[in-house]
Design an enzyme around this catalytic site. Structure first.
Site, PDB file in Angstrom:
ATOM      1  N   HIS A 165      25.674 -24.141 -49.296  1.00 54.20           N
ATOM      2  CA  HIS A 165      25.069 -25.747 -49.252  1.00 54.20           C
ATOM      3  C   HIS A 165      24.928 -25.877 -47.684  1.00 54.20           C
ATOM      4  O   HIS A 165      25.973 -25.672 -46.952  1.00 54.20           O
ATOM      5  CB  HIS A 165      25.890 -26.341 -50.104  1.00 54.20           C
ATOM      6  CG  HIS A 165      25.640 -27.969 -49.711  1.00 54.20           C
ATOM      7  ND1 HIS A 165      24.336 -28.361 -50.705  1.00 54.20           N
ATOM      8  CD2 HIS A 165      26.016 -28.896 -49.183  1.00 54.20           C
ATOM      9  CE1 HIS A 165      24.337 -29.442 -50.408  1.00 54.20           C
ATOM     10  NE2 HIS A 165      25.008 -29.773 -49.644  1.00 54.20           N
TER      11      HIS A 165
ATOM     12  N   GLY B 294      -8.752   7.633 -42.506  1.00 55.29           N
ATOM     13  CA  GLY B 294     -10.159   7.544 -41.978  1.00 55.29           C
ATOM     14  C   GLY B 294     -10.343   6.127 -41.039  1.00 55.29           C
ATOM     15  O   GLY B 294     -11.749   6.072 -40.504  1.00 55.29           O
TER      16      GLY B 294
ATOM     17  N   GLY C 172     -10.340  12.382 -45.549  1.00 59.38           N
ATOM     18  CA  GLY C 172     -10.039  13.469 -46.366  1.00 59.38           C
ATOM     19  C   GLY C 172     -10.568  13.653 -47.700  1.00 59.38           C
ATOM     20  O   GLY C 172     -10.908  12.658 -48.298  1.00 59.38           O
TER      21      GLY C 172
ATOM     22  N   THR D  70     -12.795 -11.511 -56.793  1.00 60.35           N
ATOM     23  CA  THR D  70     -12.863 -11.316 -58.503  1.00 60.35           C
ATOM     24  C   THR D  70     -12.126 -10.001 -58.557  1.00 60.35           C
ATOM     25  O   THR D  70     -12.409  -9.277 -59.815  1.00 60.35           O
ATOM     26  CB  THR D  70     -14.419 -11.168 -58.940  1.00 60.35           C
ATOM     27  OG1 THR D  70     -15.075 -10.240 -58.111  1.00 60.35           O
ATOM     28  CG2 THR D  70     -15.016 -12.829 -59.048  1.00 60.35           C
TER      29      THR D  70
ATOM     30  N   ASP E 116      -2.469   1.436 -55.455  1.00 56.77           N
ATOM     31  CA  ASP E 116      -3.726   0.718 -56.081  1.00 56.77           C
ATOM     32  C   ASP E 116      -4.668   1.656 -56.898  1.00 56.77           C
ATOM     33  O   ASP E 116      -5.381   1.215 -57.696  1.00 56.77           O
ATOM     34  CB  ASP E 116      -4.623  -0.057 -55.019  1.00 56.77           C
ATOM     35  CG  ASP E 116      -3.853  -1.315 -54.425  1.00 56.77           C
ATOM     36  OD1 ASP E 116      -2.721  -1.470 -54.838  1.00 56.77           O
ATOM     37  OD2 ASP E 116      -4.591  -2.313 -53.798  1.00 56.77           O
TER      38      ASP E 116
HETATM   39  P1  NAI Z   1      -7.537 -11.299 -59.439  1.00 50.93           P
HETATM   40  O1  NAI Z   1      -7.425 -10.232 -60.203  1.00 50.93           O
HETATM   41  O2  NAI Z   1      -5.987 -11.939 -58.814  1.00 50.93           O
HETATM   42  O3  NAI Z   1      -8.234 -12.649 -59.661  1.00 50.93           O
HETATM   43  C1  NAI Z   1      -9.702 -12.608 -59.887  1.00 50.93           C
HETATM   44  C2  NAI Z   1     -10.160 -13.967 -60.513  1.00 50.93           C
HETATM   45  O4  NAI Z   1     -11.345 -13.872 -60.504  1.00 50.93           O
HETATM   46  C3  NAI Z   1      -9.338 -14.081 -62.108  1.00 50.93           C
HETATM   47  O5  NAI Z   1      -8.765 -15.099 -62.039  1.00 50.93           O
HETATM   48  C4  NAI Z   1     -10.761 -13.794 -62.803  1.00 50.93           C
HETATM   49  O6  NAI Z   1     -10.679 -14.585 -63.941  1.00 50.93           O
HETATM   50  C5  NAI Z   1     -11.943 -14.368 -61.938  1.00 50.93           C
HETATM   51  N1  NAI Z   1     -13.403 -13.974 -62.216  1.00 50.93           N
HETATM   52  C6  NAI Z   1     -13.708 -12.637 -62.297  1.00 50.93           C
HETATM   53  N2  NAI Z   1     -15.178 -12.612 -62.631  1.00 50.93           N
HETATM   54  C7  NAI Z   1     -15.467 -14.115 -62.400  1.00 50.93           C
HETATM   55  C8  NAI Z   1     -16.449 -14.714 -62.704  1.00 50.93           C
HETATM   56  N3  NAI Z   1     -17.883 -14.180 -62.992  1.00 50.93           N
HETATM   57  N4  NAI Z   1     -16.814 -16.014 -62.532  1.00 50.93           N
HETATM   58  C9  NAI Z   1     -15.736 -16.537 -62.030  1.00 50.93           C
HETATM   59  N5  NAI Z   1     -14.338 -16.216 -62.054  1.00 50.93           N
HETATM   60  C10 NAI Z   1     -14.255 -14.847 -62.104  1.00 50.93           C
HETATM   61  O7  NAI Z   1      -8.166 -10.601 -57.993  1.00 50.93           O
HETATM   62  P2  NAI Z   1      -8.038 -11.159 -56.507  1.00 50.93           P
HETATM   63  O8  NAI Z   1      -7.483 -12.434 -56.185  1.00 50.93           O
HETATM   64  O9  NAI Z   1      -9.394 -10.730 -55.712  1.00 50.93           O
HETATM   65  O10 NAI Z   1      -6.916 -10.124 -55.597  1.00 50.93           O
HETATM   66  C11 NAI Z   1      -7.221  -8.578 -55.888  1.00 50.93           C
HETATM   67  C12 NAI Z   1      -5.840  -7.918 -55.993  1.00 50.93           C
HETATM   68  O11 NAI Z   1      -5.492  -7.783 -54.843  1.00 50.93           O
HETATM   69  C13 NAI Z   1      -5.082  -8.410 -57.137  1.00 50.93           C
HETATM   70  O12 NAI Z   1      -4.441  -7.451 -57.700  1.00 50.93           O
HETATM   71  C14 NAI Z   1      -3.980  -9.165 -56.427  1.00 50.93           C
HETATM   72  O13 NAI Z   1      -2.664  -9.036 -56.810  1.00 50.93           O
HETATM   73  C15 NAI Z   1      -3.680  -8.421 -54.919  1.00 50.93           C
HETATM   74  N6  NAI Z   1      -3.332  -9.180 -54.017  1.00 50.93           N
HETATM   75  C16 NAI Z   1      -1.929  -9.724 -53.786  1.00 50.93           C
HETATM   76  C17 NAI Z   1      -1.715 -10.645 -53.035  1.00 50.93           C
HETATM   77  C18 NAI Z   1      -0.319 -10.940 -52.957  1.00 50.93           C
HETATM   78  O14 NAI Z   1       0.700 -10.070 -53.648  1.00 50.93           O
HETATM   79  N7  NAI Z   1       0.272 -12.034 -52.393  1.00 50.93           N
HETATM   80  C19 NAI Z   1      -2.560 -11.162 -51.898  1.00 50.93           C
HETATM   81  C20 NAI Z   1      -3.921 -10.797 -52.151  1.00 50.93           C
HETATM   82  C21 NAI Z   1      -4.350  -9.936 -53.071  1.00 50.93           C
END
Ligand code: NAI
Length: 462
Positions: A441, A34, A115, A267, A309
């Protein structure tokens, strides 16, 4: 009314890969999307655009920091942010159009619209009802914000808004030291923003091997990022031009605040299922909103599957892709399979951070007997030539069998290097297997081999 073997709802990495695999396996397939473009969050407002900005700013940093050291003289580049965003958009468009081409090539019908599931065999898209034998839910996730924080995607932004800022902010506060916060935080730090990351826990990147997380924080600090750890954000107040983030320090309950031109809320993300009609067909979801599945990704309703996800597990595009392939194969009567023990994770900062398998903390918690082989990039010739000596490789192997249990890398091209360990783990290899494999190398990959050697008689160059 059209009849399909499979209708996939969601055109992100999970959904579109599933659709192509279904079609390859001879199933009549449609994919519903969408947002007006295929590729989902990853291609449109996530992995791909953020990598474009990371690449551009890393080159900018390389030019301003290291060019003269290598005898490359002349005027340093300056930033035209508008042009940088245009380049990023071009990368997005090229990729999304590529998927449309793949759909045509594989004869997947692209149903444009949102959908909703009407029954185990019916999907409604834009007022039209489609009949199908199987449905795959691949609707992904959306940013989950905090209570007391109103996102306007201008001053208080999620990752989506952070990829579209009209100008580089002077001061940026990032809430959450997870992957998004650190990737986007380092982009803006390299562009000159004063970036402060406020994190609830006492460590950055929770779940990452602690050695690596510690080194990672040190490197990011050196790059200019500031950290306030152990701080729970209480709320954000914003005007049209700025915002104030208030937080409470866990150690003494004291309150403090930070002013910023832009606040990035990073977060975490939550499953995206609104408007999908899960309740109408009684599909079970967990307390966290994740669609519940069995060992074959089938929901409690026969013929309806879910991947990516929207189900449990790491929110990673490649995990969703693997599930997409596995579900397609399952629907086609084959044995779809995903090895959840070997899913790499990469943070695309500079240097990159990559990991696969168990962390040292997990091994300790399970009481496992393990050995550690470590090798610093400082002792790698190629890294020295490239000004990329920060970081190390850490390989974990079983003490008794020498089988590789995990690997954690912080350093140049870590996101590519990790895959030799992924393959090794898939084949049940030992650290010695890796150590006895000839590595060219001079390459960064020699650090991987040396870490494997360090699990045995010792590395040669350290
Ligand atoms: P995340 O779950 O990796 O990190 C969120 C952070 O926010 C945690 O460290 C948590 O302790 C903190 N937090 C939560 N509430 C809070 C508060 N009130 N005050 C201060 N800190 C607080 O989430 P993020 O970075 O938003 O990523 C979301 C998803 O997207 C993840 O599952 C990540 O793996 C995925 N992602 C993966 C990427 C990659 O593989 N390179 C790139 C971007 C996202």
């Amino acid at each position: 009314m059209s009849n399909y073997d499979v209708i996939i709802i969601g055109g992100g990495p999970g959904g579109y890969v599933c659709a192509i695999r279904c079609a390859q396996l001879g199933l009549k397939t449609a994919c519903v999307e969408g947002r007006g473009a295929l590729g989902g969050t990853c291609l449109n407002v996530g992995c791909i655009p953020s990598k474009a900005l990371l690449h551009a700013t890393e080159l900018y940093h390389e030019a301003t920091e290291n060019f003269t050291k290598m005898g490359l003289m002349g005027k340093s580049p300056s930033v035209d942010f508008k042009k940088m965003l245009e380049y990023k958009q071009g990368v997005i468009d090229g990729n999304t159009q590529g998927i449309e081409f793949l759909f045509k090539k594989n004869k997947v019908d692209y149903l444009k619209g949102w959908g909703s599931i009407r029954s185990a065999t019916e999907v409604m898209v834009d007022g039209e009802l489609y009949h199908t034998k199987n449905i795959v839910i691949a609707t992904g996730s959306e940013p989950s914000t905090l209570p007391g924080v109103d996102v306007d995607e201008k001053i208080v932004v999620t990752s989506t808004g952070a990829l579209e800022l009209p100008k580089v902010p002077k001061r940026m506060v990032v809430i959450g030291a997870g992957v998004i916060g650190l990737e986007m935080g380092s982009v803006y730090a390299r562009l000159g923003s004063d970036v402060t990351v406020v994190e609830y826990l006492d460590v950055i990147t929770p779940g990452m091997d602690a050695d690596v997380a510690k080194q990672f924080q040190k490197i990011l600090k050196k790059q200019g990022l500031k950290f306030v750890l152990g701080a729970a954000v209480q709320g954000v107040k914003s005007t049209k031009t700025k915002a104030t983030v208030t937080y409470k320090l866990k150690k003494d309950e004291s309150e403090a605040s930070l002013d910023a031109d832009v606040v990035l809320v990073a977060t975490g993300r939550r499953p995206y299922t609104s408007g999908l009609g899960l309740e109408d067909v009684n599909i079970e979801v967990s307390e966290r909103g994740q669609v519940k599945i069995d060992a074959h990704w089938q929901t409690n309703v026969k013929g309806i599957y879910a991947i990516g996800d929207v189900i449990e597990g790491p929110m990673l595009a490649h995990k969703a892709e693997d599930e997409g392939v596995a579900v397609a194969e399952t629907i086609a009567g084959q044995a779809g399979h995903v090895n959840y023990d070997v899913i790499p994770g990469v943070v695309y900062t500079a240097p990159e951070v990559a990991s696969v398998g168990m962390t040292e903390e997990q091994l300790k918690a399970e009481g496992r007997a393990y050995k550690v082989g470590k090798f610093p990039f400082l002792a790698n010739g190629r890294a020295k030539a490239n000004f990329a000596t920060e970081g190390f490789v850490k390989l974990l192997a079983d003490s008794a069998t020498d089988r590789i249990l995990g690997c954690h890398v912080i350093g140049p091209s870590a996101g590519d290097l990790i895959h030799e360990v992924c393959v090794a783990m898939e084949f049940g290899a030992s650290a010695e297997d890796l150590a006895r494999t000839c590595h060219a190398h001079p390459t960064f990959s020699e650090a991987m081999r040396e870490a494997a050697m360090a699990c045995g008689d010792g590395a040669i160059h350290a």
